[in-house]
Design a protein around this motif. Structure first.
Motif, mmCIF file in Angstrom:
data_model
loop_
_atom_site.group_PDB
_atom_site.id
_atom_site.type_symbol
_atom_site.label_atom_id
_atom_site.label_comp_id
_atom_site.label_asym_id
_atom_site.label_seq_id
_atom_site.Cartn_x
_atom_site.Cartn_y
_atom_site.Cartn_z
ATOM 1 N N ARG A 235 0.835 -1.206 0.000
ATOM 2 C CA ARG A 235 0.000 0.000 0.000
ATOM 3 C C ARG A 235 0.869 1.255 0.000
ATOM 4 O O ARG A 235 0.567 2.228 -0.699
ATOM 5 N N ILE A 236 1.944 1.228 0.774
ATOM 6 C CA ILE A 236 2.860 2.369 0.807
ATOM 7 C C ILE A 236 3.528 2.553 -0.555
ATOM 8 O O ILE A 236 3.631 3.674 -1.067
ATOM 9 N N ASN A 237 3.970 1.455 -1.161
ATOM 10 C CA ASN A 237 4.589 1.542 -2.485
ATOM 11 C C ASN A 237 3.614 2.085 -3.526
ATOM 12 O O ASN A 237 3.997 2.838 -4.431
ATOM 13 N N ASP A 238 2.341 1.697 -3.406
ATOM 14 C CA ASP A 238 1.333 2.218 -4.332
ATOM 15 C C ASP A 238 1.206 3.734 -4.199
ATOM 16 O O ASP A 238 1.077 4.452 -5.200
ATOM 17 N N PHE A 239 1.245 4.222 -2.958
ATOM 18 C CA PHE A 239 1.176 5.663 -2.732
ATOM 19 C C PHE A 239 2.391 6.364 -3.343
ATOM 20 O O PHE A 239 2.259 7.373 -4.055
ATOM 21 N N LEU A 240 3.582 5.831 -3.067
ATOM 22 C CA LEU A 240 4.800 6.439 -3.591
ATOM 23 C C LEU A 240 4.814 6.421 -5.117
ATOM 24 O O LEU A 240 5.209 7.405 -5.758
ATOM 25 N N GLU A 241 4.373 5.312 -5.698
ATOM 26 C CA GLU A 241 4.335 5.216 -7.155
ATOM 27 C C GLU A 241 3.384 6.259 -7.741
ATOM 28 O O GLU A 241 3.700 6.895 -8.758
ATOM 29 N N ALA A 242 2.239 6.461 -7.114
ATOM 30 C CA ALA A 242 1.285 7.459 -7.596
ATOM 31 C C ALA A 242 1.893 8.860 -7.551
ATOM 32 O O ALA A 242 1.694 9.674 -8.471
ATOM 33 N N CYS A 243 2.661 9.147 -6.497
ATOM 34 C CA CYS A 243 3.333 10.450 -6.393
ATOM 35 C C CYS A 243 4.353 10.623 -7.506
ATOM 36 O O CYS A 243 4.460 11.700 -8.114
ATOM 37 N N VAL A 244 5.118 9.577 -7.773
ATOM 38 C CA VAL A 244 6.133 9.645 -8.825
ATOM 39 C C VAL A 244 5.474 9.831 -10.188
ATOM 40 O O VAL A 244 5.918 10.643 -11.007
ATOM 41 N N ARG A 245 4.412 9.087 -10.434
ATOM 42 C CA ARG A 245 3.722 9.198 -11.717
ATOM 43 C C ARG A 245 3.151 10.605 -11.927
ATOM 44 O O ARG A 245 3.111 11.107 -13.052
ATOM 45 N N ALA A 246 2.711 11.234 -10.851
ATOM 46 C CA ALA A 246 2.144 12.574 -10.961
ATOM 47 C C ALA A 246 3.190 13.618 -11.319
ATOM 48 O O ALA A 246 2.905 14.574 -12.053
ATOM 49 N N GLN A 247 4.424 13.444 -10.814
ATOM 50 C CA GLN A 247 5.512 14.385 -11.069
ATOM 51 C C GLN A 247 6.803 13.596 -11.301
ATOM 52 O O GLN A 247 7.723 13.622 -10.479
ATOM 53 N N PRO A 248 6.914 12.898 -12.426
ATOM 54 C CA PRO A 248 8.078 12.009 -12.622
ATOM 55 C C PRO A 248 9.416 12.742 -12.648
ATOM 56 O O PRO A 248 10.449 12.156 -12.314
#
Length: 319
Positions: free
Chosen positions: A285-298
């Motif tokens: 779940r934490i990795n999913d959150f971090l991935e979403a943040c990265v995808r938003a501002q790669p």
């Protein structure tokens, strides 16, 4: 309970292993740090230092060995991207890293609550955690300027404890640590010393904060951009052990020396009695959150480190 941040703690083994030549090198590096980097950046002011640092790293970064790692990581994470988009994002990542370096001497001028340079979303969640005196585990990653996020937390929760990876050079390490304390950020050294400090903090009802986006060899394999990556399970274990919420935090750069920090909705890790399964579920779940943040501002994430194992990069054909 005291609201005084923990004192500077440095793992002694780093210094004890140093040779005489290493100690001389540290002194020379510190002189260069002050003369070539710190004071010139300081004289520029926060906006110009951010712009200049970003510009310099777009010229230097692609020439460094870490650039290959950056490009490989981007290809692994975004297999459908073309070369042009990969290269543009890699350059943006170097610019972001350079801006962070340029902004570092100006942290006191980028106060999250008084400078007008930072928009903190979800302040009420920080205040609720502070009022509860029950602790929490904040998790985030190396987004934009990652020094802004811990200050946003500690300015509202002075007794919060931040993790800190000590630099090899003790003189520069102390300079940065003093800057963080002056900025209002409490720190705790890693490698055993930090773990004990974090446990003590939670036991007395103080929140802690950890970066959870880098490779951790002793961690658990959890999906990140569709590929298993060794991920620290410490935040989840601590949250389960002390029965406190996990609070995701994100940071986005909105301009030179300007940011938006968001305190996201806290959640309590599921505790079914199967500890290892519960940990893996929450780490995902934490990795999913971090991935979403990265995808938003790669272009604002620190792609320059080896996040995935060689096998993942080899299978994806990016080595």
């Amino acid at each position: 309970m005291t609201d005084t941040p923990p004192a500077y703690v440095r793992p002694k083994d780093i210094d004890n292993r140093a040779s005489l030549w290493q100690r001389i090198q540290w002194r020379l590096e510190t002189i260069a740090w002050d003369v070539i980097y710190w004071w010139p950046m300081k004289l520029l002011g926060p906006d110009k230092a951010s712009d200049f640092g970003g510009w310099v790293m777009t010229k230097i970064g692609p020439r460094l060995s870490q650039h290959k790692t950056t490009v490989h990581n981007l290809k692994l994470a975004f297999p459908d991207w073309g070369e042009d988009k990969i290269n543009r994002t890699a350059l943006a990542a170097w610019e972001s890293a350079g801006r962070t370096a340029g902004e570092l001497p100006h942290l006191p001028a980028i106060d999250p609550y008084t400078s007008g340079r930072v928009d903190v979303v979800g302040v009420e969640r920080l205040d609720a955690i502070n009022a509860s005196r029950k602790g929490a585990v904040f998790i985030s990653g190396h987004f934009a300027n990652w020094e802004i996020m811990p200050a946003a937390i500690c300015k509202r929760i002075p007794h919060a404890v931040m993790t800190y990876r000590a630099l090899n050079n003790p003189h520069i390490d102390r300079r940065i640590n003093k800057l963080r304390h002056d900025y209002g950020t409490g720190t705790a050294a890693p490698k055993g010393i930090g773990t004990r400090e974090l446990m003590r903090a939670l036991a007395r009802g103080a929140p802690i904060a950890l970066m959870n986006d880098q490779k951790f060899r002793e961690g658990v394999a959890a999906p990140f951009f569709g590929h298993d990556a060794m991920t620290a399970q410490g935040p989840t274990r601590l949250a389960l052990k002390y029965g406190v919420p996990i609070v995701p935090v994100s940071t986005v750069r909105t301009g030179p020396a300007r940011f938006r920090v968001e305190i996201h909705e806290p959640f309590i890790p599921e505790d079914t009695g199967d500890t290892e399964a519960d940990i893996l579920r929450t780490v995902k779940r934490i990795n999913d959150f971090l991935e979403a943040c990265v995808r938003a501002q790669p272009g604002q994430w620190f792609w320059q480190h080896r996040r995935w194992p060689k096998d993942a990069r080899r299978e994806a054909g990016v080595i």
